[in-house]
Write an enzyme that holds these catalytic residues in place. Structure first.
Site, PDB file in Angstrom:
ATOM      1  N   ASN A 110       0.980  -1.195  -0.003  1.00 59.38           N
ATOM      2  CA  ASN A 110      -0.115   0.119  -0.018  1.00 59.38           C
ATOM      3  C   ASN A 110       0.752   1.128   0.010  1.00 59.38           C
ATOM      4  O   ASN A 110       2.070   1.218   0.558  1.00 59.38           O
ATOM      5  CB  ASN A 110      -1.132   0.003   1.252  1.00 59.38           C
ATOM      6  CG  ASN A 110      -1.838  -1.252   1.186  1.00 59.38           C
ATOM      7  OD1 ASN A 110      -2.123  -1.907  -0.079  1.00 59.38           O
ATOM      8  ND2 ASN A 110      -2.600  -1.483   2.343  1.00 59.38           N
ATOM      9  N   HIS A 127       5.914  -0.412  -2.613  1.00 57.08           N
ATOM     10  CA  HIS A 127       5.197   0.091  -3.923  1.00 57.08           C
ATOM     11  C   HIS A 127       5.427   1.636  -3.623  1.00 57.08           C
ATOM     12  O   HIS A 127       4.652   2.409  -4.702  1.00 57.08           O
ATOM     13  CB  HIS A 127       3.904  -0.150  -4.478  1.00 57.08           C
ATOM     14  CG  HIS A 127       3.826  -1.665  -4.856  1.00 57.08           C
ATOM     15  ND1 HIS A 127       2.531  -2.413  -4.742  1.00 57.08           N
ATOM     16  CD2 HIS A 127       4.987  -2.537  -5.273  1.00 57.08           C
ATOM     17  CE1 HIS A 127       3.133  -3.657  -5.467  1.00 57.08           C
ATOM     18  NE2 HIS A 127       4.193  -3.766  -5.458  1.00 57.08           N
ATOM     19  N   CYS A 135      10.896  14.371  -9.617  1.00 55.57           N
ATOM     20  CA  CYS A 135      10.808  14.893 -11.151  1.00 55.57           C
ATOM     21  C   CYS A 135      11.202  13.547 -11.825  1.00 55.57           C
ATOM     22  O   CYS A 135      12.146  12.720 -11.635  1.00 55.57           O
ATOM     23  CB  CYS A 135      11.861  15.944 -10.985  1.00 55.57           C
ATOM     24  SG  CYS A 135      12.252  16.535 -12.863  1.00 55.57           S
ATOM     25  N   THR A 196      -4.695  -8.836   0.313  1.00 52.27           N
ATOM     26  CA  THR A 196      -4.127  -8.918  -1.024  1.00 52.27           C
ATOM     27  C   THR A 196      -4.569  -9.999  -2.004  1.00 52.27           C
ATOM     28  O   THR A 196      -4.671 -11.086  -1.554  1.00 52.27           O
ATOM     29  CB  THR A 196      -2.586  -8.744  -1.199  1.00 52.27           C
ATOM     30  OG1 THR A 196      -2.049  -8.614  -2.327  1.00 52.27           O
ATOM     31  CG2 THR A 196      -1.858 -10.072  -0.478  1.00 52.27           C
ATOM     32  N   PRO A 222     -11.227 -11.954   2.658  1.00 47.85           N
ATOM     33  CA  PRO A 222     -12.962 -12.421   2.612  1.00 47.85           C
ATOM     34  C   PRO A 222     -12.983 -13.397   1.325  1.00 47.85           C
ATOM     35  O   PRO A 222     -13.912 -14.008   1.444  1.00 47.85           O
ATOM     36  CB  PRO A 222     -13.611 -11.299   2.416  1.00 47.85           C
ATOM     37  CG  PRO A 222     -12.684 -10.059   2.232  1.00 47.85           C
ATOM     38  CD  PRO A 222     -11.381 -10.352   2.957  1.00 47.85           C
TER      39      PRO A 222
HETATM   40  C1  BJW Z   1     -10.085  -7.573   1.792  1.00 51.81           C
HETATM   41  C2  BJW Z   1     -10.916  -6.616   2.391  1.00 51.81           C
HETATM   42  C3  BJW Z   1     -10.910  -6.627   3.739  1.00 51.81           C
HETATM   43  C4  BJW Z   1     -11.239  -6.383   0.257  1.00 51.81           C
HETATM   44  N1  BJW Z   1     -10.197  -7.027   4.678  1.00 51.81           N
HETATM   45  N2  BJW Z   1      -9.223  -8.160   2.448  1.00 51.81           N
HETATM   46  C5  BJW Z   1       5.894 -12.192 -13.492  1.00 51.81           C
HETATM   47  C6  BJW Z   1       4.831 -12.736 -14.452  1.00 51.81           C
HETATM   48  C7  BJW Z   1       3.825 -11.812 -15.163  1.00 51.81           C
HETATM   49  C8  BJW Z   1       4.129 -10.635 -14.900  1.00 51.81           C
HETATM   50  C9  BJW Z   1       5.012 -10.002 -13.978  1.00 51.81           C
HETATM   51  C10 BJW Z   1       5.945 -10.891 -13.352  1.00 51.81           C
HETATM   52  N3  BJW Z   1       7.057 -10.343 -12.745  1.00 51.81           N
HETATM   53  C11 BJW Z   1       6.570  -9.022 -12.839  1.00 51.81           C
HETATM   54  C12 BJW Z   1       5.430  -8.861 -13.764  1.00 51.81           C
HETATM   55  C13 BJW Z   1       4.857  -7.687 -14.148  1.00 51.81           C
HETATM   56  C14 BJW Z   1       4.111  -6.710 -13.036  1.00 51.81           C
HETATM   57  C15 BJW Z   1       2.843  -7.853 -12.455  1.00 51.81           C
HETATM   58  O1  BJW Z   1       2.913  -8.626 -11.618  1.00 51.81           O
HETATM   59  N4  BJW Z   1       1.884  -7.973 -13.125  1.00 51.81           N
HETATM   60  C16 BJW Z   1       0.694  -8.951 -12.745  1.00 51.81           C
HETATM   61  C17 BJW Z   1      -0.448  -8.038 -12.845  1.00 51.81           C
HETATM   62  C18 BJW Z   1       0.784 -10.046 -13.641  1.00 51.81           C
HETATM   63  N5  BJW Z   1       4.851  -6.494 -11.907  1.00 51.81           N
HETATM   64  C19 BJW Z   1       5.643  -5.324 -12.145  1.00 51.81           C
HETATM   65  O2  BJW Z   1       5.656  -4.912 -13.111  1.00 51.81           O
HETATM   66  C20 BJW Z   1       6.457  -5.113 -10.767  1.00 51.81           C
HETATM   67  N6  BJW Z   1       7.606  -4.780 -11.313  1.00 51.81           N
HETATM   68  C21 BJW Z   1       8.590  -5.649 -11.378  1.00 51.81           C
HETATM   69  O3  BJW Z   1       8.505  -6.921 -11.073  1.00 51.81           O
HETATM   70  O4  BJW Z   1       9.534  -5.054 -11.877  1.00 51.81           O
HETATM   71  C22 BJW Z   1      10.791  -6.460 -12.708  1.00 51.81           C
HETATM   72  C23 BJW Z   1       9.941  -6.586 -13.958  1.00 51.81           C
HETATM   73  C24 BJW Z   1       9.176  -5.702 -14.786  1.00 51.81           C
HETATM   74  C25 BJW Z   1       8.741  -6.280 -15.838  1.00 51.81           C
HETATM   75  C26 BJW Z   1       8.634  -7.622 -16.456  1.00 51.81           C
HETATM   76  C27 BJW Z   1       9.405  -8.210 -15.321  1.00 51.81           C
HETATM   77  C28 BJW Z   1       9.778  -8.101 -14.122  1.00 51.81           C
HETATM   78  C29 BJW Z   1       5.742  -3.624 -10.191  1.00 51.81           C
HETATM   79  C30 BJW Z   1       4.369  -3.793  -9.731  1.00 51.81           C
HETATM   80  C31 BJW Z   1       3.671  -2.395  -9.354  1.00 51.81           C
HETATM   81  C32 BJW Z   1       2.637  -2.281  -8.656  1.00 51.81           C
HETATM   82  N7  BJW Z   1       1.877  -0.975  -8.849  1.00 51.81           N
HETATM   83  C33 BJW Z   1       0.552  -0.933  -8.270  1.00 51.81           C
HETATM   84  C34 BJW Z   1       0.411   0.556  -8.395  1.00 51.81           C
HETATM   85  C35 BJW Z   1       1.174   1.275  -7.258  1.00 51.81           C
HETATM   86  C36 BJW Z   1       0.902   2.797  -7.219  1.00 51.81           C
HETATM   87  C37 BJW Z   1      -0.717   3.108  -7.072  1.00 51.81           C
HETATM   88  O5  BJW Z   1      -1.171   2.968  -5.747  1.00 51.81           O
HETATM   89  O6  BJW Z   1      -1.310   3.558  -7.691  1.00 51.81           O
HETATM   90  O7  BJW Z   1       0.407  -1.513  -6.905  1.00 51.81           O
HETATM   91  S1  BJW Z   1      -0.707  -2.094  -9.000  1.00 51.81           S
HETATM   92  C38 BJW Z   1      -1.770  -2.133  -7.800  1.00 51.81           C
HETATM   93  O8  BJW Z   1      -1.650  -3.811  -7.438  1.00 51.81           O
HETATM   94  C39 BJW Z   1      -0.853  -1.479  -6.574  1.00 51.81           C
HETATM   95  C40 BJW Z   1      -1.002  -2.732  -5.599  1.00 51.81           C
HETATM   96  O9  BJW Z   1       0.040  -2.548  -4.592  1.00 51.81           O
HETATM   97  C41 BJW Z   1      -1.070  -3.936  -6.212  1.00 51.81           C
HETATM   98  C42 BJW Z   1      -1.412  -5.068  -5.575  1.00 51.81           C
HETATM   99  O10 BJW Z   1      -2.998  -5.153  -5.327  1.00 51.81           O
HETATM  100  P1  BJW Z   1      -3.495  -5.361  -4.020  1.00 51.81           P
HETATM  101  O11 BJW Z   1      -2.702  -4.765  -3.031  1.00 51.81           O
HETATM  102  O12 BJW Z   1      -3.155  -6.967  -3.902  1.00 51.81           O
HETATM  103  O13 BJW Z   1      -4.939  -5.019  -4.009  1.00 51.81           O
HETATM  104  P2  BJW Z   1      -6.077  -5.811  -4.959  1.00 51.81           P
HETATM  105  O14 BJW Z   1      -7.294  -4.758  -5.128  1.00 51.81           O
HETATM  106  O15 BJW Z   1      -5.758  -6.572  -6.051  1.00 51.81           O
HETATM  107  O16 BJW Z   1      -6.803  -7.099  -3.681  1.00 51.81           O
HETATM  108  C43 BJW Z   1      -7.455  -6.465  -2.784  1.00 51.81           C
HETATM  109  C44 BJW Z   1      -7.625  -7.772  -2.041  1.00 51.81           C
HETATM  110  O17 BJW Z   1      -8.153  -7.174  -0.595  1.00 51.81           O
HETATM  111  C45 BJW Z   1      -8.674  -8.784  -2.684  1.00 51.81           C
HETATM  112  O18 BJW Z   1      -8.265 -10.069  -2.200  1.00 51.81           O
HETATM  113  C46 BJW Z   1      -9.836  -8.621  -1.565  1.00 51.81           C
HETATM  114  O19 BJW Z   1     -10.849  -9.704  -1.450  1.00 51.81           O
HETATM  115  C47 BJW Z   1      -9.494  -8.212  -0.359  1.00 51.81           C
HETATM  116  N8  BJW Z   1     -10.316  -7.374   0.384  1.00 51.81           N
HETATM  117  N9  BJW Z   1     -11.840  -6.284   1.388  1.00 51.81           N
HETATM  118  C48 BJW Z   1      -9.204  -8.062   3.966  1.00 51.81           C
HETATM  119  N10 BJW Z   1     -12.072  -5.674   4.323  1.00 51.81           N
HETATM  120 ZN    ZN Z   2      13.487  18.443 -12.207  1.00 52.37          ZN
END
Ligand code: BJW
Ligand code: ZN
Length: 260
Positions: A110, A127, A135, A196, A222
């Protein structure tokens, strides 16, 4: 894997609390779900994140390069929303656990700063942080906690675009955060994975790093996720309800022997 019904059963909570109580080193990984009960929208869900966009359409360097004002609209909306939200009982319970358990690392995906606002000290931000800007061209960067930014923020040094200090798809995670997360997952004996969807890498792999070193994995969510079938215990429920119940089981009772 232990998963049961809709409501978290007392026995399952007891089992999870027992693991935590016996652990020498606990590591937690949180995602957007832990902030959901504070009113912060999650990324993946029925309603999408913002105006029907998916994170993959806005949180990328390509989106910013092609339409910086649109991406800033999205981030300024989120910053405004965050200005009014407060940590919920899930954040508070994690902050309290840090003071009770011998060794405790909190890794978060987060960017909202709510763990720190709840009092967590040892927070590893994978993240970045929404209250940080930098910049795109020079080394200028700044913390802008609670500040309202212009619709199109520019660098005061070189005039190029400022961007949010967060990690977008395709970008590398900060090395210090990734290294700290690796150390924590490799050394812990219990890993708690909270709110997550476990689909974004490399965070999604971290519970497996811990498992490979013999740790038990406890998931609180959940909904079932791709990790659920590999978790040792699944506590199906909202973190704002489940975490305080877990904490309750870890606190010394006022009436127990030796506590005065
Ligand atoms: C509750 C609830 C309650 C609801 N109580 N729970 C290997 C294979 C394929 C692709 C890749 C790979 N390795 C890397 C990649 C590319 C990519 C990736 O993973 N893509 C996938 C989509 C497949 N990863 C990256 O690019 C990362 N970089 C990297 O790996 O660099 C090296 C590399 C690059 C390129 C190629 C290969 C290697 C960087 C990832 C950056 C993610 N950024 C974001 C945005 C951040 C800025 C912003 O906030 O705007 O991060 S995307 C977004 O998703 C954000 C989050 O941190 C992240 C994860 O989401 P999260 O937290 O899991 O949220 P949700 O909404 O998905 O889930 C919520 C959960 O809560 C649900 O399960 C609900 O059920 C639950 N819930 N109420 C408890 N009350
Ligand atoms: Zn600058």
């Amino acid at each position: 894997m232990v998963r049961q019904g809709e409501l978290v059963d007392e026995q399952l909570l007891d089992q999870a609390a027992d693991r935590l109580r016996r652990a020498e080193h606990v590591c937690v990984l949180t995602g957007a779900g832990v902030s959901a009960e504070s009113g912060v929208p999650t990324f993946r869900g029925a309603h999408g994140l913002w105006k029907g966009f998916r994170a993959e359409q806005l949180a990328t360097p390509e989106a910013f390069a092609s339409d910086p004002p649109l991406v800033w609209k999205f981030y300024n909306w989120r910053r405004e929303l965050l200005a009014d939200v407060r940590p919920n009982p899930g954040h508070t319970a994690l902050a309290r656990m840090e003071t009770i358990l011998p060794r405790f690392d909190l890794i978060t995906q987060n960017v909202d700063g709510l763990h720190q606002a709840a009092g967590s000290r040892n927070v590893i931000e994978l993240h970045g942080n929404l209250w940080h800007v930098r910049c795109v061209a020079c080394s200028y960067q700044r913390q802008v906690v609670g500040e309202k930014l212009p619709a199109e923020p520019r660098c005061p040094h070189c005039g190029d675009w400022l961007r949010p200090g967060v990690v977008w798809f395709g970008e590398l995670l900060p090395t210090d955060a990734l290294d700290a997360a690796r150390r924590a997952t490799d050394a812990c004996d219990v890993m708690l994975v909270v709110g997550t969807s476990a689909v974004v890498q490399p965070a999604a792999l971290m519970a497996d790093w811990a498992r490979q070193h013999g740790a038990a994995v406890i998931e609180i969510n959940p909904e079932a996720t791709p990790l659920s079938s590999r978790a040792t215990i699944c506590l199906p429920g909202a973190s704002g309800q489940v975490l305080p119940r877990l904490l309750d089981r870890l606190q010394p009772r006022a009436d127990s022997p030796g506590t005065g």
